[in-house]
Design a protein around this motif. Structure first.
Motif, PDB file in Angstrom:
ATOM      1  N   ILE A 166      55.712 -80.721  27.169  1.00 34.96           N
ATOM      2  CA  ILE A 166      54.778 -80.452  26.078  1.00 34.96           C
ATOM      3  C   ILE A 166      55.487 -79.643  25.001  1.00 34.96           C
ATOM      4  O   ILE A 166      56.540 -79.063  25.242  1.00 34.96           O
ATOM      5  N   GLU A 167      54.890 -79.615  23.825  1.00 37.32           N
ATOM      6  CA  GLU A 167      55.434 -78.842  22.708  1.00 37.32           C
ATOM      7  C   GLU A 167      54.525 -77.637  22.501  1.00 37.32           C
ATOM      8  O   GLU A 167      53.505 -77.733  21.828  1.00 37.32           O
ATOM      9  N   SER A 168      54.864 -76.496  23.090  1.00 36.84           N
ATOM     10  CA  SER A 168      54.043 -75.300  22.932  1.00 36.84           C
ATOM     11  C   SER A 168      54.920 -74.059  23.060  1.00 36.84           C
ATOM     12  O   SER A 168      55.178 -73.583  24.168  1.00 36.84           O
ATOM     13  N   PRO A 169      55.397 -73.529  21.940  1.00 37.89           N
ATOM     14  CA  PRO A 169      56.179 -72.289  21.998  1.00 37.89           C
ATOM     15  C   PRO A 169      55.432 -71.136  22.656  1.00 37.89           C
ATOM     16  O   PRO A 169      56.047 -70.228  23.187  1.00 37.89           O
ATOM     17  N   ARG A 170      54.081 -71.170  22.618  1.00 37.12           N
ATOM     18  CA  ARG A 170      53.334 -70.104  23.300  1.00 37.12           C
ATOM     19  C   ARG A 170      53.590 -70.138  24.800  1.00 37.12           C
ATOM     20  O   ARG A 170      53.713 -69.086  25.447  1.00 37.12           O
ATOM     21  N   VAL A 171      53.640 -71.323  25.379  1.00 31.60           N
ATOM     22  CA  VAL A 171      53.926 -71.444  26.806  1.00 31.60           C
ATOM     23  C   VAL A 171      55.319 -70.906  27.112  1.00 31.60           C
ATOM     24  O   VAL A 171      55.515 -70.155  28.071  1.00 31.60           O
ATOM     25  N   VAL A 172      56.283 -71.287  26.283  1.00 28.74           N
ATOM     26  CA  VAL A 172      57.655 -70.814  26.488  1.00 28.74           C
ATOM     27  C   VAL A 172      57.719 -69.295  26.386  1.00 28.74           C
ATOM     28  O   VAL A 172      58.403 -68.633  27.176  1.00 28.74           O
ATOM     29  N   ALA A 173      56.977 -68.723  25.426  1.00 26.87           N
ATOM     30  CA  ALA A 173      56.966 -67.269  25.271  1.00 26.87           C
ATOM     31  C   ALA A 173      56.382 -66.587  26.506  1.00 26.87           C
ATOM     32  O   ALA A 173      56.871 -65.536  26.948  1.00 26.87           O
ATOM     33  N   HIS A 174      55.335 -67.165  27.079  1.00 26.96           N
ATOM     34  CA  HIS A 174      54.758 -66.607  28.303  1.00 26.96           C
ATOM     35  C   HIS A 174      55.779 -66.648  29.450  1.00 26.96           C
ATOM     36  O   HIS A 174      55.875 -65.705  30.241  1.00 26.96           O
ATOM     37  N   LEU A 175      56.516 -67.734  29.532  1.00 27.95           N
ATOM     38  CA  LEU A 175      57.512 -67.843  30.597  1.00 27.95           C
ATOM     39  C   LEU A 175      58.649 -66.839  30.393  1.00 27.95           C
ATOM     40  O   LEU A 175      59.182 -66.293  31.364  1.00 27.95           O
ATOM     41  N   GLN A 176      59.004 -66.595  29.143  1.00 31.28           N
ATOM     42  CA  GLN A 176      60.002 -65.561  28.881  1.00 31.28           C
ATOM     43  C   GLN A 176      59.477 -64.183  29.304  1.00 31.28           C
ATOM     44  O   GLN A 176      60.230 -63.359  29.829  1.00 31.28           O
ATOM     45  N   GLU A 177      58.202 -63.964  29.067  1.00 26.12           N
ATOM     46  CA  GLU A 177      57.571 -62.717  29.530  1.00 26.12           C
ATOM     47  C   GLU A 177      57.652 -62.627  31.055  1.00 26.12           C
ATOM     48  O   GLU A 177      57.933 -61.560  31.616  1.00 26.12           O
ATOM     49  N   PHE A 178      57.414 -63.754  31.723  1.00 26.06           N
ATOM     50  CA  PHE A 178      57.467 -63.753  33.188  1.00 26.06           C
ATOM     51  C   PHE A 178      58.885 -63.466  33.676  1.00 26.06           C
ATOM     52  O   PHE A 178      59.070 -62.762  34.681  1.00 26.06           O
ATOM     53  N   ARG A 179      59.877 -64.009  32.976  1.00 26.00           N
ATOM     54  CA  ARG A 179      61.269 -63.729  33.344  1.00 26.00           C
ATOM     55  C   ARG A 179      61.536 -62.229  33.306  1.00 26.00           C
ATOM     56  O   ARG A 179      62.220 -61.683  34.182  1.00 26.00           O
ATOM     57  N   HIS A 180      60.978 -61.550  32.313  1.00 26.88           N
ATOM     58  CA  HIS A 180      61.147 -60.096  32.218  1.00 26.88           C
ATOM     59  C   HIS A 180      60.492 -59.409  33.418  1.00 26.88           C
ATOM     60  O   HIS A 180      61.053 -58.448  33.973  1.00 26.88           O
ATOM     61  N   LEU A 181      59.327 -59.898  33.836  1.00 23.72           N
ATOM     62  CA  LEU A 181      58.637 -59.296  34.979  1.00 23.72           C
ATOM     63  C   LEU A 181      59.415 -59.491  36.279  1.00 23.72           C
ATOM     64  O   LEU A 181      59.227 -58.735  37.240  1.00 23.72           O
ATOM     65  N   LEU A 182      60.285 -60.505  36.307  1.00 27.77           N
ATOM     66  CA  LEU A 182      61.055 -60.808  37.518  1.00 27.77           C
ATOM     67  C   LEU A 182      62.260 -59.881  37.720  1.00 27.77           C
ATOM     68  O   LEU A 182      62.868 -59.891  38.791  1.00 27.77           O
ATOM     69  N   LYS A 183      62.616 -59.098  36.713  1.00 28.29           N
ATOM     70  CA  LYS A 183      63.847 -58.314  36.772  1.00 28.29           C
ATOM     71  C   LYS A 183      63.981 -57.457  38.028  1.00 28.29           C
ATOM     72  O   LYS A 183      65.069 -57.379  38.628  1.00 28.29           O
ATOM     73  N   PRO A 184      62.918 -56.786  38.495  1.00 31.37           N
ATOM     74  CA  PRO A 184      63.082 -55.973  39.707  1.00 31.37           C
ATOM     75  C   PRO A 184      63.426 -56.783  40.949  1.00 31.37           C
ATOM     76  O   PRO A 184      63.836 -56.202  41.972  1.00 31.37           O
ATOM     77  N   TYR A 185      63.268 -58.104  40.885  1.00 26.94           N
ATOM     78  CA  TYR A 185      63.477 -58.944  42.071  1.00 26.94           C
ATOM     79  C   TYR A 185      64.679 -59.880  41.917  1.00 26.94           C
ATOM     80  O   TYR A 185      64.812 -60.856  42.656  1.00 26.94           O
ATOM     81  N   ARG A 186      65.600 -59.611  40.977  1.00 29.21           N
ATOM     82  CA  ARG A 186      66.682 -60.542  40.702  1.00 29.21           C
ATOM     83  C   ARG A 186      67.618 -60.764  41.887  1.00 29.21           C
ATOM     84  O   ARG A 186      68.367 -61.738  41.910  1.00 29.21           O
ATOM     85  N   ALA A 187      67.592 -59.878  42.877  1.00 27.28           N
ATOM     86  CA  ALA A 187      68.430 -60.087  44.060  1.00 27.28           C
ATOM     87  C   ALA A 187      67.943 -61.275  44.886  1.00 27.28           C
ATOM     88  O   ALA A 187      68.698 -61.857  45.677  1.00 27.28           O
ATOM     89  N   ASN A 188      66.685 -61.655  44.706  1.00 24.44           N
ATOM     90  CA  ASN A 188      66.106 -62.795  45.419  1.00 24.44           C
ATOM     91  C   ASN A 188      66.654 -64.091  44.812  1.00 24.44           C
ATOM     92  O   ASN A 188      66.639 -64.276  43.593  1.00 24.44           O
ATOM     93  N   ALA A 189      67.132 -64.993  45.665  1.00 23.07           N
ATOM     94  CA  ALA A 189      67.758 -66.229  45.176  1.00 23.07           C
ATOM     95  C   ALA A 189      66.786 -67.083  44.366  1.00 23.07           C
ATOM     96  O   ALA A 189      67.155 -67.657  43.340  1.00 23.07           O
TER      97      ALA A 189
END
Length: 437
Positions: A400-423
């Protein structure tokens, strides 16, 4: 400068090529780059330099993987190759000739906003002007039904694929409608045309909002308000104010979001807003309070939305544009508001329930809701499950074409930082980074 001399952008003859025009309208950058090379003599290294991309990235795009949806990248391509903004569904670029000023005052909501796009004499609007002149006052019920059917089709396609590729067509039809409106004397037809123009302007604003081009979106929403106000369509005014309220939550302007949602409710009450409409507007207010992390008013607005929804009866004369707000939408919006408050325990089952009931054709909605489900799962320390759910959202975002969705996923990537040791986390974070580039 001759065409044999390297120019800052693509040759004018190539920009006028029907194949290039169609590729730009669809934002098919694989084909755009291929045409730039084949017909314009722009090799990948030159495209890369002009657009601030790496040659390998250009090569991947030319092979069709991955699709470019990031607005900053799209704007760099437009500027680097000197592709006029209108061809890519963007606002006019700073290097383009100034458009002819709009005649008469432009209404505004709040402080001064970016100017609205206007009809000018450049290629792309000529056909709209010719059709508008030819149409004259010959508006018929069939013409009105056809225009309304087009709007319904636009919304359906927007839900399924996002609004990026639709925008040029919607803007063209908006120009067409405003043109024939000027030449139509019959008051009944003029009222219908104003309503159609209001819907087209709101849809255009929505596509810009989904592209995170908020200033341009607000300009079109304001234009939509003007059309609706001229026919005193209070429910539709409420609808546009609700769109502006949602946009304010994305801009971290919680108080503006609350004020706009309440203004929308006031407008709807003036004409006895239907329970479904009032439920939707109450949920927009709940989003505003939730984005401000105010527990009590959020729960109060959610309760009001549920109470309004319980009063829905068969035979209610709901406007067509609010019929989407069904029990599934109420459920998922409640879950999202609770998730914004940090109450993941209450939010997760609601969002999961809504996803099970949601139509599989609503790809953008499912991508959004999958993100919110993943977020609540992560809040509950269900890391592997959250990654699996976010991967589903990422897979949907790829089609789909939705930069809002991509922005939300980028936000989620930031939330994942404490768990980056997980494969699983590391793999997902890398995929999100690639999708956003």
């Amino acid at each position: 400068m001759s065409e044999s001399t390297p120019s800052p952008g693509l040759p004018r003859r190539l920009l006028a090529d029907p194949e290039m025009v169609a590729a730009c309208a669809e934002r098919d950058f694989a084909l755009i780059f291929q045409l730039a090379k084949r017909k314009g003599g722009f090799h990948p290294s030159r495209i890369a330099r002009a657009c601030e991309l790496t040659p390998s990235r250009v090569g991947e795009v030319m092979k069709g993987r991955p699709k470019i949806t990031n607005m900053a990248v799209i704007e760099r391509i437009a500027d680097g190759l000197r592709i006029p903004g209108r061809m890519l569904g963007l606002a006019d670029r700073s290097w383009e000739p100034s458009p002819i000023p709009r005649q008469g005052p432009t209404p505004a909501v709040g402080p001064a906003r970016a100017p609205l796009p206007v009809v000018d004499s450049r290629s792309g609007s000529d056909l709209d002007n010719i059709l508008a002149i030819a149409a004259g006052t010959r508006v018929t019920p069939n013409v009105l039904r056809s225009l309304q059917a087009s709007i319904e089709d636009y919304w359906r396609r927007d839900d399924q694929h996002g609004g990026e590729a639709l925008r040029p067509a919607v803007i063209g039809q908006l120009r067409y409608v405003t043109g024939i409106m000027r030449d139509t004397a019959d008051p009944n037809y003029r009222r219908s045309l104003h309503g159609i123009a209001a819907e087209l302007a709101r849809l255009t604003g929505w596509t810009y909002f989904d592209a995170r081009q908020y200033n341009t979106a607000q300009g079109y929403f304001t234009e939509s308000l003007r059309f609706a106000r001229e026919i005193d369509d209070r429910p539709f005014i409420a609808n546009v104010l609700a769109c502006l309220s949602l946009q304010s939550t994305y801009q971290d302007r919680a108080q503006d979001a609350i004020t706009l949602a309440r203004a929308a409710q006031d407008s709807a009450r003036l004409v006895g807003g239907t329970p479904r409409l009032m439920a939707m507007l109450s949920m927009r207010e709940a989003f505003g309070h939730a984005s401000a992390h105010d527990q009590e008013p959020t729960h109060r607005a959610i309760t009001e939305a549920q109470q309004h929804f319980e009063r829905i009866r068969e035979g209610d004369e709901d406007p067509a544009w609010v019929e989407y707000f069904d029990h599934t939408k109420l459920t998922v919006d409640t879950g999202i508001a609770l998730g914004q408050l940090g109450d993941a325990t209450a939010a997760e089952p609601l969002i999961a329930e809504a996803l099970r009931a949601e139509p599989t054709t609503n790809l953008r909605g499912r991508a959004f809701h999958s993100f919110w489900l993943a977020r609540t799962q992560l809040q509950r320390r269900q890391v592997e499950l959250a990654c699996a759910t976010a991967t589903e959202a990422l897979d949907l975002a790829a089609v789909i074409e939705s930069p809002r969705v991509v922005a939300h996923l980028q936000e989620f990537r930031h939330l994942l930082k404490p768990y980056r040791a997980n494969a699983s986390v590391a793999t997902l974070a890398d995929r999100i980074t690639s999708a956003a580039s």
